[in-house]
Design a protein around this motif. Structure first.
Motif, PDB file in Angstrom:
ATOM      1  N   LEU A 192       0.833  -1.197   0.000  1.00 54.36           N
ATOM      2  CA  LEU A 192       0.000   0.000   0.000  1.00 54.36           C
ATOM      3  C   LEU A 192       0.873   1.256   0.000  1.00 54.36           C
ATOM      4  O   LEU A 192       0.611   2.201  -0.749  1.00 54.36           O
ATOM      5  CB  LEU A 192      -0.937  -0.007   1.207  1.00 54.36           C
ATOM      6  N   ALA A 193       1.909   1.248   0.817  1.00 57.55           N
ATOM      7  CA  ALA A 193       2.817   2.394   0.861  1.00 57.55           C
ATOM      8  C   ALA A 193       3.514   2.581  -0.484  1.00 57.55           C
ATOM      9  O   ALA A 193       3.675   3.709  -0.947  1.00 57.55           O
ATOM     10  CB  ALA A 193       3.837   2.212   1.973  1.00 57.55           C
ATOM     11  N   ASP A 194       3.902   1.490  -1.119  1.00 56.75           N
ATOM     12  CA  ASP A 194       4.563   1.566  -2.424  1.00 56.75           C
ATOM     13  C   ASP A 194       3.642   2.170  -3.486  1.00 56.75           C
ATOM     14  O   ASP A 194       4.107   2.816  -4.425  1.00 56.75           O
ATOM     15  CB  ASP A 194       5.037   0.191  -2.890  1.00 56.75           C
ATOM     16  N   LEU A 195       2.345   1.965  -3.331  1.00 56.91           N
ATOM     17  CA  LEU A 195       1.379   2.519  -4.269  1.00 56.91           C
ATOM     18  C   LEU A 195       1.049   3.977  -3.951  1.00 56.91           C
ATOM     19  O   LEU A 195       0.288   4.619  -4.667  1.00 56.91           O
ATOM     20  CB  LEU A 195       0.079   1.704  -4.245  1.00 56.91           C
ATOM     21  N   LEU A 226       4.075   4.766   5.795  1.00 57.67           N
ATOM     22  CA  LEU A 226       4.453   3.983   6.957  1.00 57.67           C
ATOM     23  C   LEU A 226       5.356   4.833   7.829  1.00 57.67           C
ATOM     24  O   LEU A 226       6.210   5.559   7.321  1.00 57.67           O
ATOM     25  CB  LEU A 226       5.195   2.712   6.540  1.00 57.67           C
ATOM     26  N   PRO A 227       5.187   4.765   9.143  1.00 55.42           N
ATOM     27  CA  PRO A 227       6.087   5.522  10.009  1.00 55.42           C
ATOM     28  C   PRO A 227       7.507   4.983   9.878  1.00 55.42           C
ATOM     29  O   PRO A 227       7.714   3.816   9.557  1.00 55.42           O
ATOM     30  CB  PRO A 227       5.520   5.286  11.409  1.00 55.42           C
ATOM     31  N   ASP A 228       8.497   5.867  10.116  1.00 55.45           N
ATOM     32  CA  ASP A 228       9.894   5.436  10.056  1.00 55.45           C
ATOM     33  C   ASP A 228      10.154   4.330  11.070  1.00 55.45           C
ATOM     34  O   ASP A 228      10.905   3.400  10.818  1.00 55.45           O
ATOM     35  CB  ASP A 228      10.841   6.608  10.316  1.00 55.45           C
ATOM     36  N   ASP A 229       9.538   4.447  12.231  1.00 57.44           N
ATOM     37  CA  ASP A 229       9.674   3.439  13.278  1.00 57.44           C
ATOM     38  C   ASP A 229       8.388   2.640  13.344  1.00 57.44           C
ATOM     39  O   ASP A 229       7.457   3.005  14.034  1.00 57.44           O
ATOM     40  CB  ASP A 229       9.959   4.084  14.639  1.00 57.44           C
ATOM     41  N   ASP A 230       8.320   1.577  12.570  1.00 59.27           N
ATOM     42  CA  ASP A 230       7.154   0.703  12.560  1.00 59.27           C
ATOM     43  C   ASP A 230       6.982   0.130  13.964  1.00 59.27           C
ATOM     44  O   ASP A 230       7.868  -0.552  14.461  1.00 59.27           O
ATOM     45  CB  ASP A 230       7.362  -0.402  11.527  1.00 59.27           C
ATOM     46  N   PRO A 231       5.843   0.396  14.639  1.00 56.96           N
ATOM     47  CA  PRO A 231       5.668  -0.107  16.003  1.00 56.96           C
ATOM     48  C   PRO A 231       5.765  -1.620  16.105  1.00 56.96           C
ATOM     49  O   PRO A 231       6.174  -2.152  17.110  1.00 56.96           O
ATOM     50  CB  PRO A 231       4.289   0.401  16.424  1.00 56.96           C
TER      51      PRO A 231
END
Length: 72
Positions: free
Chosen positions: A52-55, A60-65
């Protein structure tokens, strides 16, 4: 990829079955006969989030929880 459907009662009574099924494909959990939730493996969730982010559909946050939780 098989899709498994469980009632909320089945899910509550046997969450292990749901987790095993989620490793093979999405698990749809119903409430009163209607889909209410979907259970995915963490790998599938990450794959979908990155796609989804690639599209350009989400950032996405830099620090994926989730990644941070893996480091604990």
């Amino acid at each position: 990829m098989p899709i498994t459907t469980l009632t909320s009662r089945e899910f509550n009574q046997d969450s292990g079955r749901a987790k095993k099924a989620a490793e093979k494909g999405p698990v749809i959990i119903t409430d009163r006969g209607k889909p209410s939730h979907v259970l995915l493996s963490i790998a599938e969730y990450r794959r979908l989030a990155r796609a989804l982010a690639d599209l350009g559909g989400a950032d996405l946050p830099d620090d994926d929880p989730i990644d941070l939780a893996d480091q604990l």
